[in-house]
Motif scaffolding. Sequence first.
Motif, mmCIF file in Angstrom:
data_model
loop_
_atom_site.group_PDB
_atom_site.id
_atom_site.type_symbol
_atom_site.label_atom_id
_atom_site.label_comp_id
_atom_site.label_asym_id
_atom_site.label_seq_id
_atom_site.Cartn_x
_atom_site.Cartn_y
_atom_site.Cartn_z
ATOM 1 N N GLY A 26 0.801 -1.137 0.058
ATOM 2 C CA GLY A 26 0.108 0.052 -0.039
ATOM 3 C C GLY A 26 0.729 1.214 -0.111
ATOM 4 O O GLY A 26 0.055 2.346 0.104
ATOM 5 N N GLU A 27 2.147 1.124 0.018
ATOM 6 C CA GLU A 27 3.125 2.431 -0.052
ATOM 7 C C GLU A 27 3.010 2.627 -1.711
ATOM 8 O O GLU A 27 2.713 2.061 -2.540
ATOM 9 C CB GLU A 27 4.109 2.297 0.517
ATOM 10 C CG GLU A 27 4.296 1.617 1.824
ATOM 11 C CD GLU A 27 4.121 2.650 3.034
ATOM 12 O OE1 GLU A 27 3.914 3.792 2.330
ATOM 13 O OE2 GLU A 27 3.931 2.316 3.963
ATOM 14 N N GLU A 28 3.653 4.058 -1.764
ATOM 15 C CA GLU A 28 3.763 4.528 -3.088
ATOM 16 C C GLU A 28 5.154 4.081 -4.011
ATOM 17 O O GLU A 28 5.547 4.210 -4.932
ATOM 18 C CB GLU A 28 3.963 5.903 -3.039
ATOM 19 C CG GLU A 28 2.520 6.816 -2.948
ATOM 20 C CD GLU A 28 2.708 8.228 -3.019
ATOM 21 O OE1 GLU A 28 2.883 8.570 -4.236
ATOM 22 O OE2 GLU A 28 2.689 8.918 -1.914
ATOM 23 N N VAL A 29 5.988 3.169 -3.191
ATOM 24 C CA VAL A 29 7.213 2.692 -3.768
ATOM 25 C C VAL A 29 7.012 1.270 -3.765
ATOM 26 O O VAL A 29 6.167 0.631 -3.421
ATOM 27 C CB VAL A 29 8.466 3.002 -2.673
ATOM 28 C CG1 VAL A 29 8.897 4.285 -2.845
ATOM 29 C CG2 VAL A 29 8.061 2.470 -1.285
ATOM 30 N N THR A 30 7.881 0.573 -4.938
ATOM 31 C CA THR A 30 7.990 -0.963 -5.072
ATOM 32 C C THR A 30 8.862 -1.467 -3.910
ATOM 33 O O THR A 30 9.360 -0.737 -3.059
ATOM 34 C CB THR A 30 8.340 -1.194 -6.264
ATOM 35 O OG1 THR A 30 10.068 -0.734 -6.268
ATOM 36 C CG2 THR A 30 8.079 -0.371 -7.423
ATOM 37 N N MET A 31 8.597 -2.923 -3.766
ATOM 38 C CA MET A 31 9.562 -3.492 -2.784
ATOM 39 C C MET A 31 10.758 -3.224 -2.737
ATOM 40 O O MET A 31 11.593 -2.946 -2.016
ATOM 41 C CB MET A 31 9.108 -4.969 -3.065
ATOM 42 C CG MET A 31 8.037 -5.530 -2.081
ATOM 43 S SD MET A 31 7.716 -5.088 -0.594
ATOM 44 C CE MET A 31 9.125 -6.313 0.075
ATOM 45 N N ALA A 32 11.601 -3.270 -4.359
ATOM 46 C CA ALA A 32 12.932 -2.898 -4.462
ATOM 47 C C ALA A 32 13.146 -1.650 -4.053
ATOM 48 O O ALA A 32 14.290 -1.382 -3.393
ATOM 49 C CB ALA A 32 13.275 -3.380 -5.774
ATOM 50 N N GLN A 33 12.339 -0.728 -4.599
ATOM 51 C CA GLN A 33 12.495 0.853 -4.239
ATOM 52 C C GLN A 33 12.821 0.891 -2.572
ATOM 53 O O GLN A 33 13.766 1.545 -2.267
ATOM 54 C CB GLN A 33 11.678 1.552 -4.577
ATOM 55 C CG GLN A 33 11.655 1.877 -5.997
ATOM 56 C CD GLN A 33 10.483 3.062 -6.584
ATOM 57 O OE1 GLN A 33 9.397 2.551 -6.433
ATOM 58 N NE2 GLN A 33 10.651 3.969 -7.145
ATOM 59 N N HIS A 34 11.796 0.320 -2.068
ATOM 60 C CA HIS A 34 11.831 0.383 -0.465
ATOM 61 C C HIS A 34 13.258 -0.189 0.118
ATOM 62 O O HIS A 34 13.671 0.381 0.753
ATOM 63 C CB HIS A 34 10.744 -0.114 0.075
ATOM 64 C CG HIS A 34 10.567 -0.209 1.381
ATOM 65 N ND1 HIS A 34 10.703 0.770 2.399
ATOM 66 C CD2 HIS A 34 10.572 -1.445 2.440
ATOM 67 C CE1 HIS A 34 10.612 0.608 3.631
ATOM 68 N NE2 HIS A 34 10.536 -0.618 3.759
ATOM 69 N N MET A 35 13.380 -1.372 -0.345
ATOM 70 C CA MET A 35 14.661 -1.795 0.345
ATOM 71 C C MET A 35 15.766 -1.190 0.022
ATOM 72 O O MET A 35 16.965 -0.876 0.786
ATOM 73 C CB MET A 35 14.671 -3.390 0.219
ATOM 74 C CG MET A 35 13.458 -4.125 0.961
ATOM 75 S SD MET A 35 13.615 -5.988 1.290
ATOM 76 C CE MET A 35 13.473 -6.495 -0.737
ATOM 77 N N LEU A 36 16.026 -0.723 -1.261
ATOM 78 C CA LEU A 36 17.248 0.155 -1.743
ATOM 79 C C LEU A 36 17.289 1.358 -1.174
ATOM 80 O O LEU A 36 18.374 1.785 -0.811
ATOM 81 C CB LEU A 36 17.249 0.161 -3.393
ATOM 82 C CG LEU A 36 17.562 -1.447 -4.186
ATOM 83 C CD1 LEU A 36 17.085 -1.169 -5.635
ATOM 84 C CD2 LEU A 36 18.734 -1.604 -3.979
ATOM 85 N N GLN A 37 16.185 1.996 -1.071
ATOM 86 C CA GLN A 37 16.373 3.352 -0.350
ATOM 87 C C GLN A 37 16.654 3.124 0.983
ATOM 88 O O GLN A 37 17.409 4.071 1.576
ATOM 89 C CB GLN A 37 14.834 3.816 -0.347
ATOM 90 C CG GLN A 37 14.609 4.652 -1.799
ATOM 91 C CD GLN A 37 13.273 5.454 -1.836
ATOM 92 O OE1 GLN A 37 12.683 5.661 -0.619
ATOM 93 N NE2 GLN A 37 12.763 5.637 -2.838
ATOM 94 N N ALA A 38 16.099 2.200 1.717
ATOM 95 C CA ALA A 38 16.520 1.956 3.230
ATOM 96 C C ALA A 38 18.052 1.762 3.325
ATOM 97 O O ALA A 38 18.685 2.249 4.190
ATOM 98 C CB ALA A 38 15.742 0.583 3.676
#
Length: 188
Positions: A26-38
């Motif tokens: 439900g966030e605006e990022v994909t799973m990969a974006q989320h983990m790479l951004q973290a």
Amino acid sequence: MTNTPEYILDLIEDIFERRGAESYLGEEVTMAQHMLQAAQCAEEAGADNSQIVAALLHDIGHYKNEIPESSLVKGINNFHEEAGANFLEEYFPASVVEPIRQHVSAKRYLCAVQPDYFELLSSASIHTLNLQGGPMSEYEVREFEKNDYLEQCVNLRHWDEEAKDPNKQCPPFSYYRSLIEAQLISNI
Ligand SMILES: [Fe+2]
């Protein structure tokens, strides 16, 4: 062989490549974006390599059907933080694995000890907080603070919250591959 460094690196990379475009709860990022951004947040904060790798892999447990069954049966539940940590603990040290195992508890902890923390949460994260038991009780807070990796757990949680910006550019998975490799138990 399912426990060689090459195997685990290829497996993780394959998950990012094949499944990374899936939406992140439900966030605006994909799973990969989320983990790479973290991971990027950790690096920008000057964190050590174990924390960068923990941030990069913290939600790998969402891909339960990609994780070897031998890891899943170890857990008393199949929550994503537990599934991910049980999978990774065979290959990575506690400094990587424990913050991942505790990253949901860390949200419950921060909501209990830091009154304004709640405002940092996305609506999806507030929703899951309620399902996860809400803010910790005083007893749970005291128990959680005994964790040897308390600081790392709290740091990871902050990066988890930050890593939800759909417009932020971040390095690809390949940028982190050698860093992950260096954190493998077999290499340290
Ligand atoms: Fe996350």
